[in-house]
Design an enzyme around this catalytic site. Structure first.
Site, PDB file in Angstrom:
ATOM      1  N   SER A  96      76.572  19.505  32.538  1.00 28.36           N
ATOM      2  CA  SER A  96      77.216  19.785  33.812  1.00 28.36           C
ATOM      3  C   SER A  96      76.655  21.089  34.402  1.00 28.36           C
ATOM      4  O   SER A  96      75.456  21.185  34.647  1.00 28.36           O
ATOM      5  CB  SER A  96      78.737  19.840  33.600  1.00 28.36           C
ATOM      6  N   HIS A 233      83.302  12.233  31.879  1.00 29.98           N
ATOM      7  CA  HIS A 233      82.425  13.392  32.054  1.00 29.98           C
ATOM      8  C   HIS A 233      82.175  14.109  30.721  1.00 29.98           C
ATOM      9  O   HIS A 233      81.083  14.612  30.481  1.00 29.98           O
ATOM     10  CB  HIS A 233      83.062  14.352  33.059  1.00 29.98           C
TER      11      HIS A 233
END
Length: 258
Positions: A96, A233
């Protein structure tokens, strides 16, 4: 082993392997720290030494101000790691926010020192020109709840970080500090084709809200691969996915052209 000033505060390496052939440097997600990736040091084979980058404003650097921009982050990491990176072949893994840091660092090293990773592993990212990414630039005007809502669109955060009020307050401070640094990074280098020559592998959670790994293709003349693993995620926190990642990363590093 040479330790430059500040090495131990910026680089967490609990499983030191001075005889390792390769180095893997890991970069945490927004609001995160070193604990998750530091444990990878005992999961990889003895030929790979794992380090986790610690940015200011967290853990033993909790009293330091957050980095004001991506340039400051990249310059600090370079200042403490450069000698290490000149000694042995190295790879980067970023998740990320950490993906953007690792990419910015790779480009900086290539342009200024003629150094680059043997492999760049990108995880859980979205296109820097996408609408959700551009929303990050507006966080200064947002309440905490709205920031969390925006982040949930980008893939969310580990739920345990919000379980009690103290954790939540500290996490929000750190998250905002990291996102402000991210605001200054517009991936201009991605517009210049083939600035890198290393292979890039992109990992995503198959249920993640948004991922657009194709954005990384033009940055390198090397091969690019994309893998979707089960989960959202934070798919990499699932032990079966973690072991798959470690096995694949090891294979890529050991097979890299030296």
């Amino acid at each position: 082993l040479f330790f430059s000033p500040g090495m131990e505060k910026v680089i967490f390496r609990p499983y030191k392997r001075p005889d390792a052939i390769w180095r893997l440097i890991c970069f945490h997600w927004a609001g995160g720290g070193t604990s998750y990736f530091a444990q990878w040091g005992k999961l990889f084979s003895s030929s790979i030494e794992v380090s986790s980058v610690r940015l200011p404003g967290r853990e033993c650097r909790g009293q330091e101000p957050f980095a004001k921009d991506m340039t400051e982050i990249v310059n600090e990491i370079t200042s403490v790691l450069l000698k290490d990176l000149q000694e042995k072949p190295f790879a980067f893994f970023g998740h990320s926010f950490g993906s953007y840091v690792s990419c910015a660092l790779a480009v900086h090293l290539k342009e200024n020192y003629g150094l680059e990773p043997i492999h760049l592993f990108i995880s859980g990212t979205i296109a820097p020109n996408s609408e959700p990414y551009l929303q990050i630039k507006k966080i200064d005007d947002m309440e905490d709840k709205e920031i969390l809502d925006r982040i949930s669109v980008l893939g969310g955060i580990p739920p345990e970080l919000l379980q009690n009020e103290n954790n939540r307050k500290h996490f929000m401070l750190t998250l905002k500090g990291d996102l402000k640094a991210l605001q200054t990074y517009f991936c201009e280098e991605e517009k210049r084709n083939n600035i890198l020559s290393c292979d890039i592998t992109c990992f995503n959670g198959s249920e993640d809200t948004i991922h657009d790994s194709e954005v990384w293709h033009p940055i390198t003349s090397g091969d690019t691969s994309i893998y979707n693993l089960p989960g959202g995620h934070f798919y990499l926190l699932e032990p079966s996915n973690e072991m798959l990642l470690i096995k694949h990363i090891t294979k890529c590093i050991e097979n890299a052209d030296l």
